[in-house]
Enzyme design. Sequence first.
Site, mmCIF file in Angstrom:
data_model
loop_
_atom_site.group_PDB
_atom_site.id
_atom_site.type_symbol
_atom_site.label_atom_id
_atom_site.label_comp_id
_atom_site.label_asym_id
_atom_site.label_seq_id
_atom_site.Cartn_x
_atom_site.Cartn_y
_atom_site.Cartn_z
ATOM 1 N N HIS A 126 25.655 -5.111 -18.149
ATOM 2 C CA HIS A 126 24.362 -4.515 -17.795
ATOM 3 C C HIS A 126 24.145 -3.169 -18.470
ATOM 4 C CE1 HIS A 126 20.921 -3.090 -15.457
ATOM 5 N NE2 HIS A 126 21.599 -1.962 -15.289
ATOM 6 N N HIS A 150 21.938 -0.695 -22.519
ATOM 7 C CA HIS A 150 21.987 -1.896 -21.682
ATOM 8 C C HIS A 150 21.822 -3.139 -22.554
ATOM 9 C CE1 HIS A 150 20.691 1.455 -19.151
ATOM 10 N NE2 HIS A 150 21.197 0.810 -18.115
#
Length: 696
Positions: free
Chosen positions: A280, A49
Amino acid sequence: MTVLVSREHVREDDRSVAPIAARRVDEAVLANAIRALAMDAVQKANSGHPGMPMGMADAATVLFSRFIKIDPVWPDWPDRDRFVLSAGHGSMLQYALHHLIGFEDMPIDELKRFRQLGSRTAGHPEYGHALGIETTTGPLGQGIATAVGMALAERMMAARFGPDLVDHRTYVIAGDGCLQEGISHEAIDLAGHLKLSRLIVLWDDNSISIDGPTRLSTSMDQSRRFESAGWNVHKVDGHDREAVAVAIAAAQGSDRPTLIACRTVIGKGSPNLQGSEKTHGAPLGEAEIAATREAIGWPHAPFEIPVDVRAAWLSVAERGNTARVAWEQRLAASPQCTTFKAAVAGDLPDAVFEALLAFKIEHAGKATTAATRKASELALTAINGATDLTIGGSADLTHSNLTLTKGMRSVAPGEFAGRYVHYGIREHGMSAAMNGIALHGGFVPYGGTFLCFADYARGAIRLSALMGQRVVYVMTHDSIGLGEDGPTHQPIEHLAMLRATPNLLLFRPADVVETAECWELALKQKHRPSVLVLSRQNLPMLRVGAADINRSTRGAYLLRAPRGHRDVTLLATGSEVEIAVKAVERLHEKGVEAAVVSMPSWELFEEQDPAYRAEVLGSAPRVAVEAAARLGWDRWIGENGAFIGMTGFGASAPAADLYKHFGITPEAVADAALELIDRSAVERSSDSPSEAGSRV
């Protein structure tokens, strides 16, 4: 702000690099070092991430370069600041910081092994896998809730030892997901109520979740929510480093916990993907990483940190080292030095276990009849009278769980000298806070609720076990024996769920003596949590003979030996051991001799050597009785064993009526035993035809 660096700041592993003149490095460059390491590590792992570390790099740089008090030379020195990355998916933010400030176990090769088997750089921060990881995070919301316990422990320790020895803060970086999880409400409400002023949360307010913009699922005004819970709130541009610094400085002077809402751009620096959910949970890709390097002015190769940048980051460690050395001098000069060290070590005094031994001998002699929740209260009275390291509490069930003993003062807003925490109706928040208290050090926390509500606490219980923390869960009202409250409150599947959890000890004692023994065992477990499962209804004293030996230590033992040859073995836990004992007389009347095995802890019994287990279980047919689901019992009763217990949910009625209604009675146990014996005889005869013929 710029950070002054000189050749003295260069680590030993960088001495081969040419010396540099003293110069200043802008914090923007320090933040870009985090961004580069994060995107490079995620790219190399092809997993991770990058968005959160890149978005919070500026705020984290300010926090670490100007404020935080840690020393990588002694990562767990007691008066360090605690840093909790509640948004644990952004773990590369923490690993990058640890590498940059000089944690010895975080060389650049560990970042290159991000998310690989055996590396210290796990996908989410894991307590014990790397130095300086204060708690395992990843399940969103757990970090901020655990941090509440840390901040509470700091205040309680300060109340006992004073600011010369205890004067630190707990910093949290949390994301939108952390604040959407229900546990966050429990946590912030408790922290605000108690005025935990040393708790400072930096919220990565990027308005992005996995599915896309957070507006898809929420319209919550988080700032107002925190304000209504009694927090200070500051709203800042998370990329304006001076604004972040002003907010942190203000938070440090507050008499309440503080939320700093840092408005950020996820994936900050990525020219084509920043601000998008695409950053993300996936690598940026080689092309976008190249574009990002150009956009942020970072011309260096992957995993390469210029010497001046590294040296500037190492000044964080130098500041922390100075603070730590000064603290050690204060500790050495303090008249409380020995007491403080013992508290931090978590070593309970021998007096605790001497008190429990005297307690057992007394009540065995009296043959005390009591509910095991009451037995627990009596045992806790002995424990709490012998040490002040235990910290009790309950999720608004104090007088049902019986977790408050005489002389314990309550912890209250701004008043932290007490030893009892009123957690409110917040089972999940209570459990996470107890994790934080245990992780902080200085105390042994225990907290109570009904066993059925282990469902609410489950996420934090699992982390207690995963992190190996000595947290004691006191769970009463453990079966249909609670009676009229009915199936919503009567646990059925809960024992199986807890027993299935690795590194978790479940104790279900049968009488006063076993309850004290289980408390002793739970307190001696420094690296795993325990659940004490206790009855609402009264139970007789079943232990006979000397009480000076802890027979529960081995998990299961022969409570009643057969009067002759063992024809059948009756296995039971808790309140159903009494039923098994009563069944013995009915079987004796039928000419059948039964042994009764009490099994207060399956987990401890599993750890015994095979010879002991075989001795206890015997070779005769086995019947198990427990007012709960069967799942797991076949491990002990074998393929041909019988089980007397619950096959569905309970009902609302007096306890005695429920036991009869569901067939959990001495008669049912005896009948099942006789049926097993008959079946076993038939099977033996079918295996030996000639012998069978002779019987005819």
